[in-house]
Design a protein around this motif. Structure first.
Motif, PDB file in Angstrom:
ATOM      1  N   TYR A  81      38.696  31.490  48.371  1.00 38.72           N
ATOM      2  CA  TYR A  81      39.483  32.541  47.734  1.00 38.72           C
ATOM      3  C   TYR A  81      38.745  33.093  46.520  1.00 38.72           C
ATOM      4  O   TYR A  81      37.990  32.385  45.869  1.00 38.72           O
ATOM      5  CB  TYR A  81      40.833  31.991  47.262  1.00 38.72           C
ATOM      6  CG  TYR A  81      41.705  31.478  48.376  1.00 38.72           C
ATOM      7  CD1 TYR A  81      42.498  32.347  49.107  1.00 38.72           C
ATOM      8  CD2 TYR A  81      41.719  30.130  48.702  1.00 38.72           C
ATOM      9  CE1 TYR A  81      43.301  31.877  50.131  1.00 38.72           C
ATOM     10  CE2 TYR A  81      42.506  29.655  49.724  1.00 38.72           C
ATOM     11  CZ  TYR A  81      43.301  30.534  50.441  1.00 38.72           C
ATOM     12  OH  TYR A  81      44.076  30.062  51.461  1.00 38.72           O
ATOM     13  N   TYR A  82      39.012  34.353  46.255  1.00 35.87           N
ATOM     14  CA  TYR A  82      38.501  34.986  45.042  1.00 35.87           C
ATOM     15  C   TYR A  82      39.569  35.955  44.558  1.00 35.87           C
ATOM     16  O   TYR A  82      40.046  36.789  45.325  1.00 35.87           O
ATOM     17  CB  TYR A  82      37.198  35.738  45.309  1.00 35.87           C
ATOM     18  CG  TYR A  82      36.686  36.485  44.094  1.00 35.87           C
ATOM     19  CD1 TYR A  82      36.047  35.809  43.062  1.00 35.87           C
ATOM     20  CD2 TYR A  82      36.853  37.857  43.985  1.00 35.87           C
ATOM     21  CE1 TYR A  82      35.585  36.480  41.952  1.00 35.87           C
ATOM     22  CE2 TYR A  82      36.389  38.536  42.866  1.00 35.87           C
ATOM     23  CZ  TYR A  82      35.761  37.847  41.861  1.00 35.87           C
ATOM     24  OH  TYR A  82      35.311  38.516  40.745  1.00 35.87           O
ATOM     25  N   GLU A  83      39.969  35.833  43.303  1.00 33.46           N
ATOM     26  CA  GLU A  83      40.948  36.763  42.742  1.00 33.46           C
ATOM     27  C   GLU A  83      40.220  37.774  41.887  1.00 33.46           C
ATOM     28  O   GLU A  83      39.455  37.413  40.983  1.00 33.46           O
ATOM     29  CB  GLU A  83      42.003  36.026  41.929  1.00 33.46           C
ATOM     30  CG  GLU A  83      43.093  36.949  41.452  1.00 33.46           C
ATOM     31  CD  GLU A  83      44.304  36.221  40.902  1.00 33.46           C
ATOM     32  OE1 GLU A  83      45.299  36.898  40.610  1.00 33.46           O
ATOM     33  OE2 GLU A  83      44.268  34.992  40.758  1.00 33.46           O
TER      34      GLU A  83
ATOM     35  N   GLY B 138      43.773  39.382  45.491  1.00 37.72           N
ATOM     36  CA  GLY B 138      42.842  38.306  45.800  1.00 37.72           C
ATOM     37  C   GLY B 138      42.366  38.478  47.238  1.00 37.72           C
ATOM     38  O   GLY B 138      43.044  39.100  48.055  1.00 37.72           O
TER      39      GLY B 138
ATOM     40  N   ASP C 272      30.573  31.338  50.951  1.00 38.27           N
ATOM     41  CA  ASP C 272      30.745  31.904  49.615  1.00 38.27           C
ATOM     42  C   ASP C 272      29.880  33.133  49.381  1.00 38.27           C
ATOM     43  O   ASP C 272      30.038  33.823  48.379  1.00 38.27           O
ATOM     44  CB  ASP C 272      30.502  30.847  48.541  1.00 38.27           C
ATOM     45  CG  ASP C 272      29.149  30.191  48.647  1.00 38.27           C
ATOM     46  OD1 ASP C 272      28.438  30.428  49.629  1.00 38.27           O
ATOM     47  OD2 ASP C 272      28.801  29.424  47.741  1.00 38.27           O
TER      48      ASP C 272
ATOM     49  N   LEU D 298      32.163  36.092  49.066  1.00 36.53           N
ATOM     50  CA  LEU D 298      32.804  36.203  47.756  1.00 36.53           C
ATOM     51  C   LEU D 298      31.814  36.690  46.692  1.00 36.53           C
ATOM     52  O   LEU D 298      32.182  37.431  45.790  1.00 36.53           O
ATOM     53  CB  LEU D 298      33.411  34.863  47.350  1.00 36.53           C
ATOM     54  CG  LEU D 298      34.481  34.320  48.301  1.00 36.53           C
ATOM     55  CD1 LEU D 298      35.049  33.024  47.777  1.00 36.53           C
ATOM     56  CD2 LEU D 298      35.572  35.334  48.543  1.00 36.53           C
ATOM     57  N   ARG D 299      30.552  36.299  46.822  1.00 37.85           N
ATOM     58  CA  ARG D 299      29.535  36.812  45.892  1.00 37.85           C
ATOM     59  C   ARG D 299      29.348  38.313  46.095  1.00 37.85           C
ATOM     60  O   ARG D 299      29.170  39.058  45.134  1.00 37.85           O
ATOM     61  CB  ARG D 299      28.212  36.067  46.069  1.00 37.85           C
ATOM     62  CG  ARG D 299      28.207  34.688  45.443  1.00 37.85           C
ATOM     63  CD  ARG D 299      26.812  34.114  45.305  1.00 37.85           C
ATOM     64  NE  ARG D 299      26.158  33.882  46.588  1.00 37.85           N
ATOM     65  CZ  ARG D 299      26.247  32.755  47.286  1.00 37.85           C
ATOM     66  NH1 ARG D 299      26.962  31.757  46.823  1.00 37.85           N
ATOM     67  NH2 ARG D 299      25.627  32.620  48.435  1.00 37.85           N
TER      68      ARG D 299
ATOM     69  N   GLU E 125      32.236  40.020  44.422  1.00 39.57           N
ATOM     70  CA  GLU E 125      32.094  39.993  42.969  1.00 39.57           C
ATOM     71  C   GLU E 125      31.012  40.950  42.485  1.00 39.57           C
ATOM     72  O   GLU E 125      31.185  41.638  41.482  1.00 39.57           O
ATOM     73  CB  GLU E 125      31.784  38.570  42.515  1.00 39.57           C
ATOM     74  CG  GLU E 125      31.851  38.388  41.031  1.00 39.57           C
ATOM     75  CD  GLU E 125      31.692  36.932  40.623  1.00 39.57           C
ATOM     76  OE1 GLU E 125      32.022  36.631  39.471  1.00 39.57           O
ATOM     77  OE2 GLU E 125      31.241  36.111  41.442  1.00 39.57           O
TER      78      GLU E 125
END
Length: 198
Positions: A98-100, A121, A128, A131-132, A135
């Motif tokens: 997960y990433y918020e 999220g 990952d 998610l990177r 971001e």
């Protein structure tokens, strides 16, 4: 003359200290020896205790030859049932990551004086790296989220079904943006972590 009298006193003080130190070492040695005799040289380690228990259980569970020859009700020996092994399906289980997105995003609702504020999220089960990517491309992703949300009216955001549809559409636009910027989307779902309409 005074120096001659001080020297025997110094020698007797040192002698007393040496006697006390030697006496202490003797008492300590006796205590250690008694402890060794009373409590044994070394307690069994937990591994040794576990091995002993397993060995006792295996010996107790092993059937004796007499038990193998027990006869059935009519004088026949009972056959031992064959063990049947079954293969269990092994599903690969992937960890959900997960990433918020930091902060909340606020937009006006279409044809309304009200506004919508949401926290967003994302989740994935790929790795990952996704998610990177989210971001590192945060400004572009926030922009497409706000552009999508600004197209909603009041009737489009009321109720659970409306929020589920919004989550699906946000997943789609975020993946489209990631595919454009990184060559791969990978976001599996968007979670609305906060939802305020005023």
């Amino acid at each position: 003359m005074a120096d001659d009298e001080d020297e025997p006193k110094k020698k007797s003080g040192i002698l007393k200290i040496l006697i006390f130190v030697a006496g202490g070492l003797v008492v300590l040695g006796i205590g250690l020896g008694a402890g060794y005799v009373l409590f044994g040289s070394q307690a069994e380690s937990p591994e040794q205790v576990a091995a002993n228990i397993i060995e006792r259980n295996n010996n107790a569970a092993a059937p004796s030859e007499d038990e193998d020859d027990v006869e059935g009700g009519e004088g026949e020996s009972r056959p031992k049932p064959d063990k049947v092994t079954k293969e269990s399906p092994k599903d690969e289980v992937f960890q959900t990551l997960y990433y918020e997105i930091p902060g909340t995003m606020t937009t006006n609702l279409r044809d309304s004086r009200r506004f919508l504020q949401v926290g967003v999220g994302v989740s994935t089960r790929y790795d990952d790296e996704i998610l990177r990517n989210v971001e590192s491309n945060l400004p572009a992703i926030k922009a497409v989220i706000l552009a999508t949300l600004s197209g909603y009216g009041e009737e489009d955001v009321i109720g659970r079904d409306a929020r589920d549809a919004m989550s699906l559409e946000l997943t789609k636009v975020i993946n489209e943006e990631l595919e454009l910027l990184e060559g791969f989307g990978g976001v599996e779902s968007v979670l609305l972590t906060s939802f305020v309409m005023q």
